[in-house]
Write an enzyme that holds these catalytic residues in place. Sequence first.
Site, PDB file in Angstrom:
ATOM      1  N   ARG A 188      34.839  54.983  37.793  1.00 43.49           N
ATOM      2  CA  ARG A 188      35.651  55.164  38.998  1.00 43.49           C
ATOM      3  C   ARG A 188      36.537  56.384  38.911  1.00 43.49           C
ATOM      4  O   ARG A 188      37.320  56.650  39.827  1.00 43.49           O
ATOM      5  CB  ARG A 188      36.568  53.949  39.206  1.00 43.49           C
ATOM      6  CG  ARG A 188      35.814  52.717  39.565  1.00 43.49           C
ATOM      7  CD  ARG A 188      36.751  51.559  39.802  1.00 43.49           C
ATOM      8  NE  ARG A 188      36.041  50.338  39.521  1.00 43.49           N
ATOM      9  CZ  ARG A 188      36.569  49.139  39.501  1.00 43.49           C
ATOM     10  NH1 ARG A 188      37.862  48.985  39.751  1.00 43.49           N
ATOM     11  NH2 ARG A 188      35.844  48.092  39.240  1.00 43.49           N
ATOM     12  N   LYS A 208      27.179  38.980  36.184  1.00 49.85           N
ATOM     13  CA  LYS A 208      28.610  39.084  36.473  1.00 49.85           C
ATOM     14  C   LYS A 208      28.852  38.333  37.779  1.00 49.85           C
ATOM     15  O   LYS A 208      28.088  38.490  38.739  1.00 49.85           O
ATOM     16  CB  LYS A 208      28.997  40.558  36.612  1.00 49.85           C
ATOM     17  CG  LYS A 208      30.333  40.798  37.305  1.00 49.85           C
ATOM     18  CD  LYS A 208      30.844  42.193  37.048  1.00 49.85           C
ATOM     19  CE  LYS A 208      31.881  42.616  38.083  1.00 49.85           C
ATOM     20  NZ  LYS A 208      32.817  43.633  37.587  1.00 49.85           N
ATOM     21  N   GLU A 257      34.421  47.644  28.743  1.00 49.51           N
ATOM     22  CA  GLU A 257      33.747  48.199  29.931  1.00 49.51           C
ATOM     23  C   GLU A 257      34.622  49.280  30.548  1.00 49.51           C
ATOM     24  O   GLU A 257      35.715  49.007  31.031  1.00 49.51           O
ATOM     25  CB  GLU A 257      33.494  47.076  30.944  1.00 49.51           C
ATOM     26  CG  GLU A 257      32.942  47.563  32.270  1.00 49.51           C
ATOM     27  CD  GLU A 257      32.904  46.445  33.324  1.00 49.51           C
ATOM     28  OE1 GLU A 257      32.785  45.249  32.958  1.00 49.51           O
ATOM     29  OE2 GLU A 257      33.010  46.776  34.507  1.00 49.51           O
TER      30      GLU A 257
HETATM   31  C1  3PG Z   1      36.800  45.263  38.674  1.00 49.49           C
HETATM   32  O1  3PG Z   1      35.630  45.512  38.863  1.00 49.49           O
HETATM   33  O2  3PG Z   1      37.751  45.904  39.133  1.00 49.49           O
HETATM   34  C2  3PG Z   1      37.039  44.133  37.775  1.00 49.49           C
HETATM   35  O3  3PG Z   1      36.508  43.041  38.372  1.00 49.49           O
HETATM   36  C3  3PG Z   1      38.453  43.960  37.354  1.00 49.49           C
HETATM   37  O4  3PG Z   1      39.123  43.145  38.220  1.00 49.49           O
HETATM   38  P1  3PG Z   1      40.660  42.863  37.990  1.00 49.49           P
HETATM   39  O5  3PG Z   1      41.350  44.193  38.060  1.00 49.49           O
HETATM   40  O6  3PG Z   1      41.041  41.949  39.114  1.00 49.49           O
HETATM   41  O7  3PG Z   1      40.798  42.220  36.627  1.00 49.49           O
END
Ligand code: 3PG
Length: 203
Positions: A41, A125, A37
């Site tokens: 961002r 999710k 994924e």
């Molecule tokens: C996110 O959307 O940032 C994910 O949930 C990843 O989370 P993490 O960085 O805590 O693994």
Amino acid sequence: MSLLDLAPVIPVVVIKDVETAVPLARALVAGGLPVIEVTLRTPAALESIARIAAEVPGARIGAGTIRTGADVAAAVAAGSKFLVSPGTTPALAEALESSGVPYLPGAATASEVMALAERGLRELKFFPAEAAGGVPYLKSLAGPLPDVRFCPTGGINPETAGDYLALPNVGCVGGSWLTPADALATGDWARVEKLAAEAAALR
Ligand code: 3PG
């Protein structure tokens, strides 16, 4: 086959430099994690998805941080084979439903899960997993809502991932620990592959 059952862990990746996209995806696939994924961002995200889709045939590349219908359209146009959202509005649910690719809409409460189940969606999710209550919370949801399965994400690490994966309503977990920012910055693909291999062995 369900998105939740393809691999025990979905790496959640933030890509700043598009040149790192292909080597990092190759390292994750080599380590045994083909479902990747890329979060929307960074300005590099869509081009990174396109490159991975074109150049890493072993990867099942998807887009995360999907918030709007425009995100859905852009992610699919770039070559995303699945979509993930942190939460779900009615408008976003509609856009996901007409996207033509599998998706994991985000939910964090019983009401949100029930609203999505009313739309026929039973693979979600769970975000932000640790902050929202973690393993005990998901265990509690399994009582009244046993037919809904989750990919918990947010604050999960190699030490806690196994506890999530042992739950009957968890198919896989997501996390960013597979692709540490410093490993991406220095091109330490061997480290990424090792982290992926350790995660792939979790189940
Ligand atoms: C996110 O959307 O940032 C994910 O949930 C990843 O989370 P993490 O960085 O805590 O693994």
